[in-house]
Structures are given as C-alpha cells and as structure tokens.
Design an enzyme around this catalytic site. Structure first.
Site, PDB file in Angstrom:
ATOM      1  CG  HIS A  41      -0.250  -0.271   2.511  1.00  0.00           C
ATOM      2  ND1 HIS A  41       0.575   0.657   3.099  1.00  0.00           N
ATOM      3  CD2 HIS A  41      -0.220  -1.358   3.328  1.00  0.00           C
ATOM      4  CE1 HIS A  41       1.052   0.180   4.215  1.00  0.00           C
ATOM      5  NE2 HIS A  41       0.601  -1.058   4.388  1.00  0.00           N
ATOM      6  N   GLY A  43       1.931   3.119   2.274  1.00  0.00           N
ATOM      7  CA  GLY A  43       2.975   3.124   3.307  1.00  0.00           C
ATOM      8  C   GLY A  43       4.235   2.456   2.765  1.00  0.00           C
ATOM      9  CG  HIS A  44       4.301  -1.740   1.924  1.00  0.00           C
ATOM     10  ND1 HIS A  44       2.994  -2.148   1.980  1.00  0.00           N
ATOM     11  CD2 HIS A  44       4.946  -2.402   2.907  1.00  0.00           C
ATOM     12  CE1 HIS A  44       2.851  -3.038   2.954  1.00  0.00           C
ATOM     13  NE2 HIS A  44       4.017  -3.203   3.530  1.00  0.00           N
ATOM     14  CD  GLN A  68       6.699 -11.700  10.097  1.00  0.00           C
ATOM     15  OE1 GLN A  68       7.735 -11.832   9.476  1.00  0.00           O
ATOM     16  NE2 GLN A  68       6.149 -10.513  10.291  1.00  0.00           N
ATOM     17  CE  LYS A 156       0.378  -0.018  11.329  1.00  0.00           C
ATOM     18  NZ  LYS A 156       0.340  -1.256  10.611  1.00  0.00           N
ATOM     19  CD  GLN A 160       9.001  -5.435  11.560  1.00  0.00           C
ATOM     20  OE1 GLN A 160       8.408  -6.497  11.627  1.00  0.00           O
ATOM     21  NE2 GLN A 160       8.881  -4.643  10.509  1.00  0.00           N
ATOM     22  CB  VAL A 183       2.071   6.518   4.989  1.00  0.00           C
ATOM     23  CG1 VAL A 183       1.152   7.196   3.976  1.00  0.00           C
ATOM     24  CG2 VAL A 183       3.528   6.712   4.602  1.00  0.00           C
ATOM     25  CG  MET A 191      -1.962   4.258   4.778  1.00  0.00           C
ATOM     26  SD  MET A 191      -1.564   4.485   3.058  1.00  0.00           S
ATOM     27  CE  MET A 191      -2.528   5.945   2.755  1.00  0.00           C
ATOM     28  CB  SER A 192      -2.374  -1.482   8.410  1.00  0.00           C
ATOM     29  OG  SER A 192      -2.372  -2.872   8.629  1.00  0.00           O
TER      30      SER A 192
HETATM   31  O1  PAF Z   1       7.113  -5.591   8.573  1.00  0.00           O
HETATM   32  C1  PAF Z   1       7.025  -6.570   7.794  1.00  0.00           C
HETATM   33  O2  PAF Z   1       6.459  -6.489   6.717  1.00  0.00           O
HETATM   34  C2  PAF Z   1       7.643  -7.888   8.206  1.00  0.00           C
HETATM   35  O3  PAF Z   1       7.612  -8.074   9.588  1.00  0.00           O
HETATM   36  C3  PAF Z   1       9.076  -8.098   7.667  1.00  0.00           C
HETATM   37  C4  PAF Z   1      10.025  -7.063   8.213  1.00  0.00           C
HETATM   38  C5  PAF Z   1       9.065  -8.055   6.159  1.00  0.00           C
HETATM   39  C6  PAF Z   1       9.609  -9.469   8.086  1.00  0.00           C
HETATM   40  O4  PAF Z   1       8.848 -10.506   7.555  1.00  0.00           O
END
Ligand code: PAF
Length: 285
Positions: A41, A43-44, A68, A156, A160, A183, A191-192
């Site tokens: 999205h 944000g990316h 994860q 966000k 992490q 964002v 945004m998510s």
């Molecule tokens: O934030 C993310 O999208 C994930 O946790 C990542 C850093 C790609 C690890 O899988």
C-alpha cells in the site's frame, strides 16, 4: 515519483539473489532494500521511494513469512497478490523483487532461530509469543541473501524497528537501517495491509487508535508529564470503541523501556482488535 515506471525483475532463488547483489556491489552500486510480507500500500510505497532516493539499486522482498504468525492469526487470509505489488513497486523505481517460496527460505531440517532478547519482550510479544523471533530470523536471512547497504523500515511497527536496529548492530550485519514515518489516511488511520479486512463500521471504530494517540500527544504538548494520566486520556477514547485492547503504553522512544514520567522523549504505542482485525499504531510524544 515522476520517473517512468519500471517492471521489477522477479528473482525466486536465494542463490540467484545473492549473485545479483554481489555483481551490483562489485560495480560499486549501493543496494537499498525494503522487506515486506506483500499486500503493498502507500505506506510501503513511501519506503520504496526512500530506498530509491538513497540507493543506486532498489530491492523489494515479498515473502509471507509463516514463522512470525501465531496459529490463530491471519496467515491464511493475508493478501498474496504479486502482480499488484509489482505494479506499485515498479512505479517507485524498484529494480528487483525477491520473492522466494517457503521451501526455499525454510528447507527441510531448518532449525535456527535468531532472538533479540530485551527489545522483543513486552508489548506485542506478550500477545504474539514467538512473533519477534520469527521476524528476527527472517530479517537476518533476508539481509544475508540480499546483502544490502541499507534497509528502509516503517515506524508504524515501532517495536520491530527497534529490534531491527539491534539486529543490524549486534551481529555486525552492516546494514544501515533507515526509519520512515507512518503514512496515514487523510482521516488519520495508519496505513496497514490489514485495513482492508475492516468493514465500513469497523473502519470508523478503528479511527479511535489514532485519535487516542493524538489526545495523549496533545495533553503532553500542553504540559502533562504523568504517564498514567496520558495513558488514561488514550484509554478514554479506546475503551468504548475497540473490541479488545491488547495494550496502550508509553515507553522510552530510544530504548523502549517503561517510564512513569515523560522527562525524556517517549512514544505511545497501542495494539487493539477492531472486530477480528488486530491493528497497531504509535506516536512520538
Ligand atoms: O514488517 C514486515 O512487513 C515484516 O515483519 C518483515 C520485516 C518483512 C519481516 O517478515
């Protein structure tokens, strides 16, 4: 971005990815990297644009990392739409999309786990046990395979980001970590990828997260220093709106240590369920 869109080259094999990176490095090019789970999205897009600005070559990874996700989480329904991701990535100037399979990342016999001890504790780890070990392990693998000079991560996911800083420093992985601000939609919703699970009424209720953080921030700006009082301001907005509040806490913005008074820069972090969707957000205070 005003440049003509590119079509990123998709590389599936870790060995091929490392060979490509080694060739770029040998030619003196700086490699910028944006790791993602997919479901891209805006944000990316901001992370990719920053990577494009800072590096000579830009690599995106799209890998839905199973380790994860907890057993009851949304792994099975998480969006997997590589073509759409490539279109966004191409518009942001991405050269290569590394998209390995699960078997390539975790071949039979795989048993190594990377732990970043203190930063992984509390907050999201209390409710998603094993999540940060999964993140630390996959990010270590991705950094080793892609071998970037720098990697861009969003604020966000604040916990992490702190973890990735340590991960790059402690084992000398030598990757510069570039943080980017969250964002937001025009109405404040962070945004998510998971926002797309929200029904219209749930989306309205989801605004309580950013509004609660904003209320705490305004109180801090007005001079309130007592962390319990600031958290109470946020809870007054969150409690009636969300279905389950996992946490709302104020932590030291540099170390993520708990704090009682806001005498050094802090960050207020929230995680809550709206319907069946778990959302996170944070704001610096
Ligand atoms: O934030 C993310 O999208 C994930 O946790 C990542 C850093 C790609 C690890 O899988």
């Amino acid at each position: 971005m005003n440049e003509a869109p590119t079509t990123p080259t998709v590389i599936r094999s870790p060995e091929e990815m490392t060979t490509w990176s080694d060739q770029q490095r040998a030619a003196g090019r700086r490699i910028a990297f944006v790791p993602t789970l997919g479901g891209l999205h805006d944000g990316h897009r901001s992370l990719l644009e920053e990577g494009h600005r800072r590096g000579d070559r830009l690599v995106l990874s799209v890998f839905l990392n199973p380790t994860q996700f907890g057993p009851k989480e949304d792994l099975a329904k998480y969006p997997q739409e590589l073509e759409a991701d490539l279109a966004i990535a191409g518009r942001a100037g991405t050269d290569v999309c590394f998209a390995p399979t699960r078997a390539q990342m975790y071949p039979p016999g795989f048993q190594t786990e990377v732990q970043v001890k203190e930063i992984s504790q509390g907050l999201c780890d209390d409710l998603r046990p094993g999540h940060f070990a999964g993140v630390a392990t996959v990010v270590t693998k991705l950094f080793t395979i892609v071998h970037p000079h720098l990697a861009v991560f969003g604020e966000k996911n604040f916990q992490q980001l702190a973890l990735v800083h340590r991960l790059s420093t402690d084992p000398n992985l030598g990757v510069e970590i570039i943080p980017m601000p969250t964002v937001r939609e025009p109405d404040g919703l962070a945004m998510s990828t998971r926002n797309r699970y929200l029904s219209p009424t749930d989306r309205e209720r989801a605004l309580s997260l950013s509004r609660a953080l904003q209320a705490a921030r305004e109180a801090a700006v007005a001079g309130e220093r007592d962390v319990a009082a600031l958290v109470a301001k946020a809870r007054a907005i969150l409690d009636p709106a969300v279905d389950k509040l996992d946490y709302v806490e104020i932590r030291n913005a540099d170390t993520l240590a708990p704090m009682e008074r806001l005498d050094v820069p802090g960050v207020i972090l929230v995680a809550a369920f709206v319907g069946t969707t778990r959302l996170i957000d944070n704001m610096r205070l």
